[in-house]
Motif scaffolding. Sequence first.
Motif, PDB file in Angstrom:
ATOM      1  N   HIS A   9       0.849  -1.194   0.000  1.00 17.15           N
ATOM      2  CA  HIS A   9       0.000   0.000   0.000  1.00 17.15           C
ATOM      3  C   HIS A   9       0.885   1.244   0.000  1.00 17.15           C
ATOM      4  N   HIS A 208      -4.714  -8.715   2.761  1.00 19.59           N
ATOM      5  CA  HIS A 208      -3.959  -7.624   3.377  1.00 19.59           C
ATOM      6  C   HIS A 208      -3.163  -8.275   4.492  1.00 19.59           C
ATOM      7  N   ASN A 210      -0.977  -8.135   7.270  1.00 23.16           N
ATOM      8  CA  ASN A 210      -0.492  -7.169   8.252  1.00 23.16           C
ATOM      9  C   ASN A 210      -0.342  -7.849   9.597  1.00 23.16           C
ATOM     10  N   GLU A 250       0.139  -3.761   4.136  1.00 26.38           N
ATOM     11  CA  GLU A 250      -0.213  -2.435   4.656  1.00 26.38           C
ATOM     12  C   GLU A 250       0.559  -2.218   5.952  1.00 26.38           C
TER      13      GLU A 250
END
Length: 271
Positions: A9, A208, A210, A250
């Motif tokens: 990102h 995502h 993370n 991210e």
Amino acid sequence: MAAHPIGVHVGPGLTEDNELLDGGPLVRAAEMDADGVQVFLGDPQGWKAPKPRPDADALRAGDVTVVVHAPYVLNVATTNNRIRIPSRKLLGQHAQAAAAVGAVGLVVHGGHVLAADDPAAGVDNWRKTFARQAEAGGFPVPLLVENTAGGGNAMARDLDALARLWEAVGEFGAGFVLDTCHAWAAGWDLATAVDDVRAITGRIDLVHLNNSRDPAGSSRDRHAPLVGGEIPTELLLDVARAADAPIVLETPGDAAAHAQEIALLRSATSG
Ligand SMILES: [Zn+2]
């Protein structure tokens, strides 16, 4: 297992004058040796329609996978007309703009209804969002609904809520984004999360990946680097392998840190 793009990102990558910031997202991708970028097409906290990007042609033509993240303010589930109606409009504008940069999908949070509301109303608002768009020919890029970290009456925080949402939107081809930090915050078992989600949605379109700065079940959304958060790194790599889908990081960190995370992921998911 097929190799999937691993992206990062990078935000809007634009100045306030709509010029490329330090070369823009494609330069960021090259610095990190990333296969993909996730971008905002406007202020993530704002309601303005996205402007045409100066790098639209380059993004569309390049071999870097582009994912667009919709603004955080957007909430198509809410029963508040003054939020829901502009949210629908903004979502449509972002879908158009995402197509203009060749995005593979538009990520949007599941949203929520107010504490006094029936969550079923939020689910129905989601269904209407897709149904109206389907009448107009559908969204020009796939819409990817992301699980969220916290909040009461959220549409995609808990697995049972996700199941109710999917009963309403699955038929329209909605995609799903699994955010591991959010899943951890919501108390999901990451060892089974991929199977648990697939049993509901039948698909995971994007991860995502993370880590989290907070303990499991905290409802807090504070991302951490893959190595050094509360989630064991091996568990995150297991999710990446099991999901067998494109990944966007991210995570906080500079280009060198992201390059290291990408290298770690590549070796963990290849072969
Ligand atoms: Zn996310």
